[in-house]
Design an enzyme around this catalytic site. Structure first.
Site, mmCIF file in Angstrom:
data_model
loop_
_atom_site.group_PDB
_atom_site.id
_atom_site.type_symbol
_atom_site.label_atom_id
_atom_site.label_comp_id
_atom_site.label_asym_id
_atom_site.label_seq_id
_atom_site.Cartn_x
_atom_site.Cartn_y
_atom_site.Cartn_z
ATOM 1 N N PRO A 9 0.784 -1.441 0.139
ATOM 2 C CA PRO A 9 0.177 0.079 0.112
ATOM 3 C C PRO A 9 0.929 1.352 -0.118
ATOM 4 C CG PRO A 9 -0.044 -1.293 1.997
ATOM 5 C CD PRO A 9 0.619 -2.232 1.005
ATOM 6 N N ASN A 10 0.490 2.275 -0.659
ATOM 7 C CA ASN A 10 0.952 3.594 -0.733
ATOM 8 C C ASN A 10 1.981 3.653 -1.531
ATOM 9 O OD1 ASN A 10 -1.170 4.658 0.598
ATOM 10 N ND2 ASN A 10 -0.523 3.823 2.391
ATOM 11 N N ARG A 17 4.045 11.251 -2.180
ATOM 12 C CA ARG A 17 3.968 10.996 -0.894
ATOM 13 C C ARG A 17 5.593 11.388 -0.114
ATOM 14 N NH1 ARG A 17 4.906 4.868 1.193
ATOM 15 N NH2 ARG A 17 3.938 5.547 3.018
ATOM 16 N N TYR A 22 10.969 9.391 1.265
ATOM 17 C CA TYR A 22 10.919 8.465 0.066
ATOM 18 C C TYR A 22 11.510 8.774 -1.274
ATOM 19 C CZ TYR A 22 7.771 6.021 3.533
ATOM 20 O OH TYR A 22 7.028 5.456 4.638
ATOM 21 N N ASN A 74 8.227 -5.467 -0.502
ATOM 22 C CA ASN A 74 7.987 -4.196 0.438
ATOM 23 C C ASN A 74 6.483 -4.258 0.963
ATOM 24 O OD1 ASN A 74 7.597 -1.776 1.573
ATOM 25 N ND2 ASN A 74 8.699 -0.766 -0.110
ATOM 26 N N ALA A 77 2.823 -0.484 5.163
ATOM 27 C CA ALA A 77 2.518 -0.475 6.504
ATOM 28 C C ALA A 77 1.930 -1.945 6.856
ATOM 29 C CB ALA A 77 1.268 0.354 6.708
ATOM 30 N N GLU A 98 12.355 -9.072 2.421
ATOM 31 C CA GLU A 98 11.747 -8.000 2.844
ATOM 32 C C GLU A 98 12.556 -6.838 2.421
ATOM 33 O OE1 GLU A 98 9.850 -8.139 6.693
ATOM 34 O OE2 GLU A 98 10.186 -5.881 7.005
ATOM 35 N N HIS A 100 12.693 -2.422 2.523
ATOM 36 C CA HIS A 100 12.025 -0.951 2.861
ATOM 37 C C HIS A 100 12.703 0.171 2.482
ATOM 38 C CE1 HIS A 100 8.939 -2.940 5.282
ATOM 39 N NE2 HIS A 100 10.096 -3.750 5.871
ATOM 40 N N ARG A 107 12.846 5.371 12.566
ATOM 41 C CA ARG A 107 11.554 6.118 12.499
ATOM 42 C C ARG A 107 10.735 5.995 13.717
ATOM 43 N NH1 ARG A 107 9.264 5.559 6.715
ATOM 44 N NH2 ARG A 107 7.847 7.025 7.418
HETATM 45 C C1 DQA Z 1 7.937 1.456 3.813
HETATM 46 C C2 DQA Z 1 8.110 1.572 5.549
HETATM 47 C C3 DQA Z 1 6.660 1.454 6.001
HETATM 48 O O1 DQA Z 1 6.795 1.638 7.514
HETATM 49 C C4 DQA Z 1 5.636 2.574 5.593
HETATM 50 O O2 DQA Z 1 4.343 2.222 5.960
HETATM 51 C C5 DQA Z 1 5.541 2.328 3.935
HETATM 52 C C6 DQA Z 1 7.113 2.354 3.295
HETATM 53 C C7 DQA Z 1 9.337 1.495 3.289
HETATM 54 O O3 DQA Z 1 9.559 1.237 2.041
HETATM 55 O O4 DQA Z 1 10.361 2.356 3.791
HETATM 56 O O5 DQA Z 1 4.618 2.567 3.197
HETATM 57 O O6 DQA Z 1 7.884 0.010 3.615
#
Ligand code: DQA
Length: 151
Positions: A9-10, A17, A22, A74, A77, A98, A100, A107
């Protein structure tokens, strides 16, 4: 080798964003980069982005039925609370890394915990989109002992 790269998501909002966290590259640029780096390594990359937990789980199951050699995920959240995604990774028994973009450990407190990491061969965070390339190297070369890593 066939690798499924899942973005949760996102992540489709990259470039829009929280750019200070990011970066300014948009999601399409990151996808192109992942594809190109895959090609250089002879890895057949399939990309899946979804904002929906069930679609991510279906993607992981598909990786099993279509005999993928690895998964890079990835989970956004969902990392911090999706036991369903963790169970799906455990179910398919495919080497999964995994990733990120940000350093989740530097954070907010709720980001420090990943419920997914225990089902993965490892976690890479804090190196932006280069993390996906590091994950490809791990899947191609297998796990390396830390003393063998040349940086
Ligand atoms: C993320 C880190 C997560 O905590 C966050 O909710 C994201 C992006 C990252 O790529 O740094 O959506 O996965």
């Amino acid at each position: 080798m066939k690798v499924l790269v899942i973005n949760g998501p996102n992540l489709n909002m990259l470039g829009v964003r929280e750019k200070e966290i990011y970066g300014t590259k948009d999601f399409q640029d990151v996808c192109n980069y992942i594809k190109e780096e895959g090609q250089k390594r002879n890895i057949d990359i399939e990309l899946l982005q979804s904002n929906i937990e069930g679609e991510i789980i279906n993607g992981i199951h598909k990786a099993y039925y279509e005999k993928y050699d690895g998964i890079i995920i990835n989970p956004g959240a969902y990392t911090h609370y999706s036991y369903a995604i963790m169970d799906a990774i455990k179910a398919v028994n495919i080497n999964t890394v995994e990733v990120h973009l940000s350093n989740i450990h530097a954070r907010e407190e709720f980001r420090h915990k990943s419920v997914i990491a225990a089902a993965c061969i490892g976690q890479i965070c804090g190196f932006g989109e280069f993390g996906y390339v590091m994950a490809m190297e791990v899947l191609k070369n297998g796990k390396v002992k830390s003393e063998e890593l040349k940086i």
